[in-house]
Design a protein around this motif. Structure first.
Motif, PDB file in Angstrom:
ATOM      1  N   UNK A 149       0.830  -1.214   0.000  1.00  0.00           N
ATOM      2  CA  UNK A 149       0.000   0.000   0.000  1.00  0.00           C
ATOM      3  C   UNK A 149       0.861   1.259   0.000  1.00  0.00           C
ATOM      4  N   UNK A 150       1.995   1.213   0.675  1.00  0.00           N
ATOM      5  CA  UNK A 150       2.903   2.363   0.649  1.00  0.00           C
ATOM      6  C   UNK A 150       3.522   2.527  -0.733  1.00  0.00           C
ATOM      7  N   UNK A 151       3.861   1.419  -1.374  1.00  0.00           N
ATOM      8  CA  UNK A 151       4.425   1.506  -2.720  1.00  0.00           C
ATOM      9  C   UNK A 151       3.446   2.164  -3.677  1.00  0.00           C
ATOM     10  N   UNK A 152       2.146   1.863  -3.518  1.00  0.00           N
ATOM     11  CA  UNK A 152       1.141   2.489  -4.382  1.00  0.00           C
ATOM     12  C   UNK A 152       1.020   3.985  -4.117  1.00  0.00           C
ATOM     13  N   UNK A 153       1.458   4.433  -2.953  1.00  0.00           N
ATOM     14  CA  UNK A 153       1.473   5.874  -2.653  1.00  0.00           C
ATOM     15  C   UNK A 153       2.811   6.512  -3.039  1.00  0.00           C
ATOM     16  N   UNK A 154       3.731   5.717  -3.589  1.00  0.00           N
ATOM     17  CA  UNK A 154       5.033   6.245  -3.981  1.00  0.00           C
ATOM     18  C   UNK A 154       5.990   6.453  -2.840  1.00  0.00           C
ATOM     19  N   UNK A 155       5.801   5.747  -1.736  1.00  0.00           N
ATOM     20  CA  UNK A 155       6.655   5.907  -0.557  1.00  0.00           C
ATOM     21  C   UNK A 155       7.797   4.902  -0.605  1.00  0.00           C
ATOM     22  N   UNK A 156       9.012   5.380  -0.471  1.00  0.00           N
ATOM     23  CA  UNK A 156      10.164   4.486  -0.389  1.00  0.00           C
ATOM     24  C   UNK A 156      10.062   3.648   0.877  1.00  0.00           C
ATOM     25  N   UNK A 157      10.157   2.359   0.737  1.00  0.00           N
ATOM     26  CA  UNK A 157       9.889   1.461   1.862  1.00  0.00           C
ATOM     27  C   UNK A 157      10.874   0.307   1.850  1.00  0.00           C
ATOM     28  N   UNK A 158      11.310  -0.115   3.028  1.00  0.00           N
ATOM     29  CA  UNK A 158      12.157  -1.300   3.175  1.00  0.00           C
ATOM     30  C   UNK A 158      11.469  -2.242   4.149  1.00  0.00           C
ATOM     31  N   UNK A 159      11.053  -3.382   3.652  1.00  0.00           N
ATOM     32  CA  UNK A 159      10.425  -4.386   4.508  1.00  0.00           C
ATOM     33  C   UNK A 159      11.487  -5.366   4.968  1.00  0.00           C
ATOM     34  N   UNK A 160      11.660  -5.471   6.276  1.00  0.00           N
ATOM     35  CA  UNK A 160      12.673  -6.350   6.850  1.00  0.00           C
ATOM     36  C   UNK A 160      12.082  -7.672   7.330  1.00  0.00           C
ATOM     37  N   UNK A 161      10.796  -7.895   7.039  1.00  0.00           N
ATOM     38  CA  UNK A 161      10.179  -9.183   7.308  1.00  0.00           C
ATOM     39  C   UNK A 161       9.804  -9.393   8.757  1.00  0.00           C
ATOM     40  N   UNK A 162       9.395 -10.617   9.022  1.00  0.00           N
ATOM     41  CA  UNK A 162       8.961 -10.994  10.368  1.00  0.00           C
ATOM     42  C   UNK A 162      10.150 -11.427  11.211  1.00  0.00           C
ATOM     43  N   UNK A 163       9.926 -11.460  12.544  1.00  0.00           N
ATOM     44  CA  UNK A 163      10.898 -12.030  13.485  1.00  0.00           C
ATOM     45  C   UNK A 163      12.289 -11.413  13.328  1.00  0.00           C
ATOM     46  N   UNK A 164      12.347 -10.087  13.354  1.00  0.00           N
ATOM     47  CA  UNK A 164      13.636  -9.411  13.195  1.00  0.00           C
ATOM     48  C   UNK A 164      14.299  -9.229  14.560  1.00  0.00           C
ATOM     49  N   UNK A 165      15.500  -9.757  14.763  1.00  0.00           N
ATOM     50  CA  UNK A 165      16.192  -9.559  16.042  1.00  0.00           C
ATOM     51  C   UNK A 165      16.453  -8.082  16.314  1.00  0.00           C
ATOM     52  N   UNK A 166      16.494  -7.725  17.578  1.00  0.00           N
ATOM     53  CA  UNK A 166      16.659  -6.328  17.956  1.00  0.00           C
ATOM     54  C   UNK A 166      17.960  -5.741  17.418  1.00  0.00           C
ATOM     55  N   UNK A 167      19.054  -6.498  17.467  1.00  0.00           N
ATOM     56  CA  UNK A 167      20.326  -5.951  16.991  1.00  0.00           C
ATOM     57  C   UNK A 167      20.302  -5.716  15.485  1.00  0.00           C
ATOM     58  N   UNK A 168      19.544  -6.555  14.749  1.00  0.00           N
ATOM     59  CA  UNK A 168      19.427  -6.348  13.307  1.00  0.00           C
ATOM     60  C   UNK A 168      18.609  -5.096  13.001  1.00  0.00           C
ATOM     61  N   UNK A 169      17.565  -4.850  13.796  1.00  0.00           N
ATOM     62  CA  UNK A 169      16.773  -3.627  13.619  1.00  0.00           C
ATOM     63  C   UNK A 169      17.638  -2.403  13.849  1.00  0.00           C
ATOM     64  N   UNK A 170      18.412  -2.403  14.914  1.00  0.00           N
ATOM     65  CA  UNK A 170      19.269  -1.255  15.229  1.00  0.00           C
ATOM     66  C   UNK A 170      20.292  -1.034  14.120  1.00  0.00           C
ATOM     67  N   UNK A 171      20.871  -2.119  13.599  1.00  0.00           N
ATOM     68  CA  UNK A 171      21.837  -1.997  12.501  1.00  0.00           C
ATOM     69  C   UNK A 171      21.173  -1.411  11.264  1.00  0.00           C
ATOM     70  N   UNK A 172      19.938  -1.832  10.970  1.00  0.00           N
ATOM     71  CA  UNK A 172      19.233  -1.327   9.790  1.00  0.00           C
ATOM     72  C   UNK A 172      18.912   0.159   9.935  1.00  0.00           C
ATOM     73  N   UNK A 173      18.550   0.587  11.136  1.00  0.00           N
ATOM     74  CA  UNK A 173      18.273   2.006  11.364  1.00  0.00           C
ATOM     75  C   UNK A 173      19.519   2.840  11.119  1.00  0.00           C
ATOM     76  N   UNK A 174      20.637   2.394  11.638  1.00  0.00           N
ATOM     77  CA  UNK A 174      21.882   3.149  11.462  1.00  0.00           C
ATOM     78  C   UNK A 174      22.330   3.168  10.006  1.00  0.00           C
ATOM     79  N   UNK A 175      22.056   2.094   9.284  1.00  0.00           N
ATOM     80  CA  UNK A 175      22.529   1.989   7.905  1.00  0.00           C
ATOM     81  C   UNK A 175      21.674   2.792   6.936  1.00  0.00           C
ATOM     82  N   UNK A 176      20.368   2.902   7.201  1.00  0.00           N
ATOM     83  CA  UNK A 176      19.458   3.503   6.221  1.00  0.00           C
ATOM     84  C   UNK A 176      18.973   4.903   6.590  1.00  0.00           C
ATOM     85  N   UNK A 177      19.159   5.336   7.836  1.00  0.00           N
ATOM     86  CA  UNK A 177      18.650   6.636   8.293  1.00  0.00           C
ATOM     87  C   UNK A 177      17.203   6.828   7.852  1.00  0.00           C
TER      88      UNK A 177
END
Length: 248
Positions: A149-177
């Motif tokens: 639904x975000x893609x249909x609104x033209x919003x840049x989106x990164x889906x990291x899927x289900x069951x994401x470990x906390x350290x992976x979430x933090x790494x993704x935030x730092x990498x993608x701003x």
């Protein structure tokens, strides 16, 4: 991702359903009772009950083209999943139908999320929205659908899927701003409020949101809103993506 049964699945609140015809359902639907709904949902119920994956995908693609991703999820897919949940609760049957439907839905919506934006959908920001399921949460469908639904609104989106470990979430935030993150939790056991207070700070900053029934009774800081439906999440995140960075 892990599999879940229809009885454990819940989803954001539905949008108004178009075409509330009460025509007699087909023979297959006598065993999968639906509320008054459109012909697309009734057709999807028949195809799923027949375990006809090709027909299910075809109907989903037609609905997405005609109605869009949000209405297809709320008005076509969710009524069928709800009926399957009721059938499982009452008779203990139909899990094979739910599994087939749950296998078909991600492919259709993921393809939509990956497709180039239409000319009318201009990407408002290069900073993405991050979507992820909390660690231990195996529910993938809500994230896949919101990404579409975000893609249909033209919003840049990164889906990291289900069951994401906390350290992976933090790494993704730092990498993608990112401009925003949304964390899905289906059950209270995976709604980790402490994680929200330990997210890294970035420049420019980002907004954090949560969604899913698991967060219902979790105390949240005022600056972390709970988004209660697919429509609300799509609207709020799309508006945020269009906000200049210095206004965040």
């Amino acid at each position: 991702p892990g599999r879940t049964s229809a009885r454990s699945r819940s989803s954001p609140d539905a949008a108004p359903i178009p075409d509330t015809s009460t025509a007699q359902a087909g023979k297959d639907e006598q065993y999968l009772p639906l509320p008054p709904t459109g012909w697309q949902a009734r057709g999807l119920a028949r195809a799923a009950t027949a375990l006809d994956a090709e027909a299910v995908r075809g109907l989903l693609n037609e609905s997405v083209t005609a109605l869009g991703a949000q209405v297809t999820w709320d008005a076509v897919v969710r009524p069928v999943l709800g009926a399957l949940g009721r059938r499982w609760a009452e008779a203990g049957t139909g899990i094979e139908i739910e599994h087939l439907l749950s296998d078909c839905v991600p492919g259709v919506f993921s393809a939509l999320a990956a497709s180039p934006p239409t000319p009318a959908a201009t990407r408002a920001a290069t900073r993405p929205v991050l979507l992820a399921g909390m660690a231990g949460d195996q529910h993938r469908l809500p994230i896949v659908v919101l990404s579409a639904t975000l893609a249909q609104r033209g919003v840049a989106c990164r889906s990291l899927g289900a069951d994401l470990p906390a350290d992976a979430l933090i790494a993704a935030i730092r990498r993608t701003a990112p401009i925003a993150i949304l964390l899905w939790s289906e059950l209270p056991d995976t709604a980790n409020g402490a994680l929200l207070t330990s997210l890294p700070r970035t420049r420019p900053g980002f907004r954090a949101f949560v969604a899913g029934p698991g967060w219902a009774d979790i105390a949240l800081a005022p600056q972390i809103p709970r988004l209660n439906s697919l429509q609300e999440a799509t609207t709020v995140l799309s508006a945020l993506a269009a906000t200049p960075a210095h206004h965040l």
